[in-house]
Design an enzyme around this catalytic site. Sequence first.
Site, PDB file in Angstrom:
ATOM      1  N   THR A  28       0.809  -1.224   0.000  1.00  0.00           N
ATOM      2  CA  THR A  28       0.000   0.000   0.000  1.00  0.00           C
ATOM      3  C   THR A  28       0.836   1.265   0.000  1.00  0.00           C
ATOM      4  OG1 THR A  28      -0.131   0.058   2.428  1.00  0.00           O
ATOM      5  CG2 THR A  28      -1.846  -1.179   1.251  1.00  0.00           C
ATOM      6  N   CYS A  32       2.360   2.863   9.480  1.00  0.00           N
ATOM      7  CA  CYS A  32       1.394   2.980  10.571  1.00  0.00           C
ATOM      8  C   CYS A  32       2.082   2.861  11.923  1.00  0.00           C
ATOM      9  CB  CYS A  32       0.338   1.863  10.485  1.00  0.00           C
ATOM     10  SG  CYS A  32      -0.594   1.794   8.956  1.00  0.00           S
ATOM     11  N   CYS A  36      -2.306   0.462  15.092  1.00  0.00           N
ATOM     12  CA  CYS A  36      -3.278   0.820  14.057  1.00  0.00           C
ATOM     13  C   CYS A  36      -4.429  -0.192  14.046  1.00  0.00           C
ATOM     14  CB  CYS A  36      -2.615   0.865  12.689  1.00  0.00           C
ATOM     15  SG  CYS A  36      -3.739   1.417  11.365  1.00  0.00           S
ATOM     16  N   ARG A  61       4.068   6.822   2.974  1.00  0.00           N
ATOM     17  CA  ARG A  61       3.309   7.965   3.473  1.00  0.00           C
ATOM     18  C   ARG A  61       2.523   7.553   4.719  1.00  0.00           C
ATOM     19  NH1 ARG A  61      -2.079   7.698   1.942  1.00  0.00           N
ATOM     20  NH2 ARG A  61      -2.603   6.234   0.266  1.00  0.00           N
ATOM     21  N   CYS A  63      -0.309   6.796   7.540  1.00  0.00           N
ATOM     22  CA  CYS A  63      -1.678   6.279   7.551  1.00  0.00           C
ATOM     23  C   CYS A  63      -2.647   7.374   8.009  1.00  0.00           C
ATOM     24  CB  CYS A  63      -1.748   5.081   8.502  1.00  0.00           C
ATOM     25  SG  CYS A  63      -3.405   4.430   8.777  1.00  0.00           S
ATOM     26  N   CYS A  66      -4.557   5.754  11.722  1.00  0.00           N
ATOM     27  CA  CYS A  66      -3.910   5.765  13.047  1.00  0.00           C
ATOM     28  C   CYS A  66      -3.047   7.003  13.265  1.00  0.00           C
ATOM     29  CB  CYS A  66      -3.070   4.507  13.248  1.00  0.00           C
ATOM     30  SG  CYS A  66      -1.612   4.404  12.171  1.00  0.00           S
ATOM     31  N   ASP A 427      16.732  18.538  48.749  1.00  0.00           N
ATOM     32  CA  ASP A 427      15.373  19.040  48.949  1.00  0.00           C
ATOM     33  C   ASP A 427      14.826  18.563  50.291  1.00  0.00           C
ATOM     34  OD1 ASP A 427      12.805  20.186  47.518  1.00  0.00           O
ATOM     35  OD2 ASP A 427      12.207  18.288  48.450  1.00  0.00           O
TER      36      ASP A 427
END
Length: 461
Positions: A28, A32, A36, A61, A63, A66, A427
Site C-alpha cells: 500500500t 502505521c 493501528c 506515506r 496512515c 492511526c 530538597d
Amino acid sequence: MTDRHYQQARLARDHRFDGRFFVAVKTTGIYCRPICPAPSPKEQNVRYFETAIAAANAGFRPCLRCRPDSAPASWAWKGTDTTLERAMRLIDDGALINGSVTGLADRLGISSRYLGQLFQRSVGTSPKQYSLYQQVLFAKSLLQQTDLPITQVALASGFNSVRRFNDCFASVLRMTPRSLRRPAGSRSQEPGIRLFLSYRPPYDWAALRDFMQTRLIETLEWCGDDYYGRTFSLTNGASGRFTAWHRPERFGFEVSLEFSQPVALLPVVRTTRRLLDLDADSSTIDAHLAPIQAQLGPERPGLRLPGTWDAFEAGIRAILGQQISVAAARNLVRQLVAEHGELLPGQGHEHRLFPTPATLAQSDLMTLKIPGRRRQSLIDFARFFDTQPEQAADPEHWLALGGIGPWTVNYARMRGLGDSDIWLGSDLGVKKALGQANGAWQPADASPWQSYLTFYMWSLL
C-alpha cells in the site's frame, strides 16, 4: 529489538510500543503505528522502522487512520548523545522555524557541519529536513482535527507562504493538504483550536494532578478531577491559554488552545507536551525504577514530571521556594502574579499571565515579605533573562548570580526543561522521605531517570 519482537508487538497492538517503531506496508505504500486498528498485513509485506521520518525517507506515506504523527516520541531512538537530544528538543520547540542551522549550531557550541553529521548518523536526515518533517506532520494534525483555513494552517505550522507549505506537504506526505480536510459537518463549533495529544500508558494522572493542585496559582492556572489548564505568553508578544482534559480511554489529552493573535502553534504544542510529560516511555522508566521502589514503598507505575511553561517561571518558583514550605512558596508566587502579572487579553479579570523578566527587573518587589538578599536574587535573575536571554536559557549560567545554588538550578532544569536525570537530594521533602526509607540503593542507580525517582520520593510524603 528484532523483527520477531516487532512482529509480536504489532500483532498484539501493544500500546507500550506505540512510538517505539513504525510498520510500513509494501503493498500500500503506507506506514502505521503498531496500534493501528486496520487489518494486520501479512508479515512478508511488512517493513519495520525505528522512526517515522525513516519510513518517510524510504518512500512511505503516513496512515490516515492511526495518524503516526500523533505517536509520542520515543527515547529509544534518540540515543545517548546529549548534544543530539538538545538539538532535537530545540528543533521540536521551533528553533529552525525562524532561525538557521548555523544559529542552532552556535547555541549548541558545535559547528553546523558536525550538527549535520549527528543527524545523518542518528536520524538519517539533515536538521532542516527533520524540522520540515515535524512541521508538515503538525500541519497534518491541524488539517484533520481543526477547521482552520489552509492558509492559517500553513502559518500556524511555521511556513511563511502557502506555496512553500503546499510544496513541502506534497514532497513529504505525497498528498495535498486539501485531501486531508475533514467533512464540514464533523468539525467543532467551539471557540479556539482543539487537538488530541497522545501518550504511551501507563499515565499516573492522579499523581500529576495532585502535585499541580497543591501548587496551583489562581488566575494563572486551573485544575480539576480530569483537567489542567493555564495561561502562557510567548517571546513574540502573543499570549493565550490552554485546557487539557484527560481521556484515559483514548490514552491522551483533549486540548483546547486560545490565542490573542495568530501564532506558530508547533512550539506551543511541544511545550504543552513537555509540561504534561506526554513523551515519557513509562514502561521503560517503571522497569528501571522498580527495584528501588520495592525498597522504598509501593510502586507507582506511570509517574510523570509536572512541568512549568518555561525555565524562567521555574527559576522564579524555585527562588521563592528556597528553604520554606510548599504552601508558603505558593502564597508568594500568588502575590507575585497578582501584583505583576498582566491580564490575559480578552479575558477581563479572570486570567493573568506570569510576570515577564522585564516587568520584574524594573520592580523593587518590596511588597514581598522575604529576606532582602532573596529579593535581590529575584531582581538579578529577572535582569539576566531580560538582558541576556540566550545565556540565561542555560540554567548552569545562573550559578554566577548571588543567592542561586545547585538546588535552584536543578529544580528549574527538572520542571522548566523536562530534564529526566535530576536528583534533588538536598530538597527538604526528599530528605524527609529518605528518613523513612530503607534498603541498599544509591540515587545514581536510577540514572538516567533520577527526576522520576525525585518525584516518587515526593509522592511518598
